[in-house]
Write a protein that holds these residues in place. Structure first.
Motif, PDB file in Angstrom:
ATOM      1  N   GLU A 273      -4.680  12.782  28.173  1.00 25.93           N
ATOM      2  CA  GLU A 273      -3.640  11.759  28.225  1.00 25.93           C
ATOM      3  C   GLU A 273      -4.026  10.659  29.218  1.00 25.93           C
ATOM      4  OE1 GLU A 273       0.405  13.069  28.645  1.00 25.93           O
ATOM      5  OE2 GLU A 273      -0.025  15.006  27.695  1.00 25.93           O
ATOM      6  N   LYS A 274      -4.620  11.052  30.336  1.00 27.86           N
ATOM      7  CA  LYS A 274      -5.055  10.067  31.329  1.00 27.86           C
ATOM      8  C   LYS A 274      -6.126   9.149  30.741  1.00 27.86           C
ATOM      9  CE  LYS A 274      -4.111  13.105  35.271  1.00 27.86           C
ATOM     10  NZ  LYS A 274      -4.697  13.903  36.375  1.00 27.86           N
ATOM     11  N   THR A 439      -7.469  10.859  13.410  1.00 26.46           N
ATOM     12  CA  THR A 439      -6.164  10.676  14.064  1.00 26.46           C
ATOM     13  C   THR A 439      -6.354  10.167  15.489  1.00 26.46           C
ATOM     14  OG1 THR A 439      -5.236  12.472  12.740  1.00 26.46           O
ATOM     15  CG2 THR A 439      -4.016  11.834  14.706  1.00 26.46           C
ATOM     16  N   LEU A 440      -7.351  10.698  16.198  1.00 28.34           N
ATOM     17  CA  LEU A 440      -7.639  10.227  17.559  1.00 28.34           C
ATOM     18  C   LEU A 440      -8.050   8.758  17.543  1.00 28.34           C
ATOM     19  CD1 LEU A 440      -9.629  13.311  18.930  1.00 28.34           C
ATOM     20  CD2 LEU A 440      -7.287  12.639  19.552  1.00 28.34           C
ATOM     21  N   ARG A 441      -8.824   8.381  16.555  1.00 28.73           N
ATOM     22  CA  ARG A 441      -9.264   6.991  16.431  1.00 28.73           C
ATOM     23  C   ARG A 441      -8.085   6.065  16.167  1.00 28.73           C
ATOM     24  NH1 ARG A 441     -13.557   7.001  11.816  1.00 28.73           N
ATOM     25  NH2 ARG A 441     -12.696   4.898  11.663  1.00 28.73           N
ATOM     26  N   ALA A 442      -7.269   6.454  15.201  1.00 23.53           N
ATOM     27  CA  ALA A 442      -6.110   5.619  14.860  1.00 23.53           C
ATOM     28  C   ALA A 442      -5.160   5.482  16.046  1.00 23.53           C
ATOM     29  CB  ALA A 442      -5.374   6.222  13.665  1.00 23.53           C
ATOM     30  N   GLY A 443      -5.178   6.476  16.915  1.00 24.62           N
ATOM     31  CA  GLY A 443      -4.281   6.460  18.066  1.00 24.62           C
ATOM     32  C   GLY A 443      -4.637   5.447  19.122  1.00 24.62           C
ATOM     33  N   VAL A 444      -5.887   4.978  19.128  1.00 23.48           N
ATOM     34  CA  VAL A 444      -6.310   4.029  20.164  1.00 23.48           C
ATOM     35  C   VAL A 444      -5.486   2.748  20.089  1.00 23.48           C
ATOM     36  CG1 VAL A 444      -8.200   2.574  20.981  1.00 23.48           C
ATOM     37  CG2 VAL A 444      -8.644   4.957  20.352  1.00 23.48           C
ATOM     38  N   SER A 446      -2.677   2.263  18.570  1.00 27.04           N
ATOM     39  CA  SER A 446      -1.245   2.549  18.783  1.00 27.04           C
ATOM     40  C   SER A 446      -0.915   2.666  20.266  1.00 27.04           C
ATOM     41  CB  SER A 446      -0.867   3.851  18.073  1.00 27.04           C
ATOM     42  OG  SER A 446      -1.047   3.725  16.674  1.00 27.04           O
ATOM     43  N   VAL A 447      -1.818   3.271  21.037  1.00 23.15           N
ATOM     44  CA  VAL A 447      -1.569   3.465  22.474  1.00 23.15           C
ATOM     45  C   VAL A 447      -1.711   2.154  23.243  1.00 23.15           C
ATOM     46  CG1 VAL A 447      -2.475   4.536  24.577  1.00 23.15           C
ATOM     47  CG2 VAL A 447      -2.126   5.920  22.528  1.00 23.15           C
ATOM     48  N   VAL A 448      -2.822   1.426  23.016  1.00 26.00           N
ATOM     49  CA  VAL A 448      -3.057   0.225  23.829  1.00 26.00           C
ATOM     50  C   VAL A 448      -2.022  -0.858  23.553  1.00 26.00           C
ATOM     51  CG1 VAL A 448      -5.523   0.688  24.056  1.00 26.00           C
ATOM     52  CG2 VAL A 448      -4.712  -0.790  22.190  1.00 26.00           C
ATOM     53  N   THR A 449      -1.474  -0.879  22.347  1.00 28.01           N
ATOM     54  CA  THR A 449      -0.460  -1.890  22.020  1.00 28.01           C
ATOM     55  C   THR A 449       0.950  -1.405  22.336  1.00 28.01           C
ATOM     56  OG1 THR A 449      -0.410  -1.096  19.727  1.00 28.01           O
ATOM     57  CG2 THR A 449      -1.864  -2.962  20.224  1.00 28.01           C
ATOM     58  N   GLY A 450       1.070  -0.168  22.858  1.00 27.02           N
ATOM     59  CA  GLY A 450       2.360   0.340  23.288  1.00 27.02           C
ATOM     60  C   GLY A 450       3.222   0.913  22.180  1.00 27.02           C
ATOM     61  N   LYS A 451       2.677   1.092  20.998  1.00 29.48           N
ATOM     62  CA  LYS A 451       3.466   1.629  19.889  1.00 29.48           C
ATOM     63  C   LYS A 451       3.661   3.137  20.000  1.00 29.48           C
ATOM     64  CE  LYS A 451       2.103  -1.982  16.617  1.00 29.48           C
ATOM     65  NZ  LYS A 451       1.429  -2.285  15.336  1.00 29.48           N
ATOM     66  N   LYS A 452       2.718   3.814  20.632  1.00 26.76           N
ATOM     67  CA  LYS A 452       2.821   5.266  20.807  1.00 26.76           C
ATOM     68  C   LYS A 452       2.367   5.650  22.208  1.00 26.76           C
ATOM     69  CE  LYS A 452       2.098   6.766  15.995  1.00 26.76           C
ATOM     70  NZ  LYS A 452       1.245   7.574  15.075  1.00 26.76           N
ATOM     71  N   LEU A 458      -1.881  12.681  20.831  1.00 26.05           N
ATOM     72  CA  LEU A 458      -2.602  13.941  21.005  1.00 26.05           C
ATOM     73  C   LEU A 458      -1.883  15.105  20.327  1.00 26.05           C
ATOM     74  CD1 LEU A 458      -3.734  13.461  24.713  1.00 26.05           C
ATOM     75  CD2 LEU A 458      -5.143  13.296  22.644  1.00 26.05           C
ATOM     76  N   LYS A 459      -0.554  15.077  20.306  1.00 29.48           N
ATOM     77  CA  LYS A 459       0.182  16.123  19.599  1.00 29.48           C
ATOM     78  C   LYS A 459      -0.093  16.059  18.088  1.00 29.48           C
ATOM     79  CE  LYS A 459       4.025  16.584  22.891  1.00 29.48           C
ATOM     80  NZ  LYS A 459       5.474  16.315  23.131  1.00 29.48           N
TER      81      LYS A 459
END
Length: 470
Positions: A273-274, A439-444, A446-452, A458-459
């Motif tokens: 998460e960090k 899924t980890l790739r798609a999450g990048v 989403s995280v940096v733009t604040g959507k997730k 990670l869940k």
């Protein structure tokens, strides 16, 4: 009286020789001698001719029979699939190695089927071919989780026995290289060619021109990102979708080698998460290109290679794609810095021997192809070929005793970085399923733009990983 008369009779019948008669006799004797010698010569010649004729008529023994002409070798057609395509720096060296084999074996035709490693479609192609009965005879592909599906399905053969049966071939590999390609069942299915290292490639000139220290720690990294972004220079060239290297390095920096290498098998390491949170931190400072949501790895590499970006997370192979001498001459490679609150050392590196040549089971079972395919496999992983490929792509040679000096200072710095690393680790995508990594790739983004939140991404990834194991 009797004796006297006898003497008289003897005198009467004796003719005294004279000089002329003696010469005639000598000439006659000489002529006779010459005739005898000539006759003997003719007899000897006749005897030799007869002996020769007789010898030619004598049947040859088994050992004297002429060798039978070898039957021409059967034509063999092999398909080799690899990622030595597109702009890969070792593309020509790879083709040349195949050409060497066909030159020595004119009965063999090779279909060099290639795609670029930067094209995600190659994974789809491999998975489709391996599950549809269209397996290539030799497949150059990743080890680990990427290969687990077709390994478990028996589509490729273990190379252990083949290696043991060819002692010279096996001895040509660096032991660590072979060990690095073992699958979970303990078997070696992929014969390694060259290894790799990944790192933070830095344009030293851009840093010097902007009075910046090299990003050897997190504070220096943040300072560089803020300064360069304000001046319109891309700090870190990276795409959001094809974010392979971003994920690997940020998680390794936060979780260290043990946390990184654990994958998601035993739960979610809090340090992951960090790592995702740090991506957002740099994004908010302007680290990534403005079009990071739409570019791919090739475009990101072009930004750095053209001197438009100060940093890029890439692998040792990337240097072959950069043509600007000013960029190459002013680039160095550093470990990605450790982030505050994490457990990374700041000298942990992604690298190893994460790919190799697989021999398909269908080819191994084909009597017309088996031996030729094995010989091609041995040729393509011989020390000579490994050295040529390593020189071309700047990779770590899988051959024992082959030492490659960097063809430029950047490559030399990269080898030194790997040599001084506190740990060298395989990429995360070798430890989780392809679906999980997607899924980890798609999450990048989403995280940096604040959507997730990082925890939510990670869940989702963990749920997919667990589902794939059932």
């Amino acid at each position: 009286m009797y004796d006297k008369n006898r003497q008289q009779k003897t005198k009467q019948i004796t003719i005294k020789p004279f000089k002329g008669d003696l010469q005639v006799k000598k000439s006659s004797l000489l002529l006779l001698s010459m005739l005898v010698v000539f006759t003997m010569f003719l007899a000897a010649c006749g005897s030799k001719t007869e002996d020769k004729n007789a010898a030619s008529e004598t049947p040859k023994t088994e050992t004297e029979k002429p060798k039978e002409t070898e039957a021409p070798k059967k034509d063999v057609s092999l398909r080799v699939f690899s990622t030595f395509g597109g702009t890969d720096s070792a593309r020509e060296a790879f083709q040349a190695a195949l050409d060497e084999f066909t030159a020595k074996n004119p009965n063999v035709k090779i279909n060099n089927d290639t795609m670029s490693a930067n094209d995600d479609g190659f994974r789809t192609k491999v998975n489709t071919d391996m599950t549809s009965g269209n397996e290539p005879d030799l497949l150059f592909y990743f080890v680990g989780a990427d290969a687990q599906g077709f390994v478990d399905a028996g589509k490729v053969v273990p190379l252990n026995d083949i290696l043991d049966a060819n002692a010279d071939w096996k001895a040509g590999f660096a032991p660590a290289a072979l060990e690095n390609t073992r699958q979970k069942d303990g078997n070696i299915y992929a014969a390694p060619l060259t290894g790799f290292y990944e790192g933070l490639f830095v344009n030293k000139k851009i840093f010097a021109d902007n009075n910046l220290e090299l990003p050897t720690d997190w504070d220096k990294m943040k300072t560089a990102v803020q300064t360069l972004s304000k001046k319109g220079i891309i700090p870190l060239a990276a795409p959001f979708d094809q974010s392979h290297y971003v994920i690997e390095h940020f998680i390794l920096s936060a979780a260290g080698d043990k946390g990184h290498n654990a994958g998601l098998a035993d739960g979610i390491d809090p340090n992951w998460e960090k790592g995702y949170a740090a991506m957002k931190e740099l994004y908010d400072l302007g680290a990534f290109p403005k079009d990071a949501a739409t570019i791919d790895l090739s475009m990101a590499s072009n930004y750095f290679g053209e001197g438009k970006a100060a940093m890029i997370l890439e692998g040792s192979w990337a240097m072959g794609n950069w043509k600007d001498a000013a960029v190459i001459d002013n680039t160095t490679v550093l470990p990605f810095p450790a982030m505050p609150g994490g457990v990374g050392t700041g000298k942990d590196v992604i690298g190893g021997f994460g790919s190799g040549f697989y021999l398909s089971k269908s080819t191994f079972d084909n009597a017309d192809k088996k031996d030729t395919a094995i010989e091609l496999l041995k040729h393509m992983t011989s020390p000579a070929v490994i050295e040529k490929i390593a020189i071309a792509n700047g990779g770590t040679p899988a051959a024992a005793g082959v030492e490659i000096k960097g063809k430029n200072q950047t490559a030399t710095d990269g080898f030194a970085m790997a040599a001084n690393a506190t740990s060298v680790n395989n990429p995360i995508d070798t430890m989780v399923s392809p679906e999980t990594f997607s899924t980890l790739r798609a999450g990048v983004q989403s995280v940096v733009t604040g959507k997730k939140a990082p925890a939510d991404v990670l869940k989702e990834a963990k749920a997919i990983e667990d589902a794939n194991k059932k």
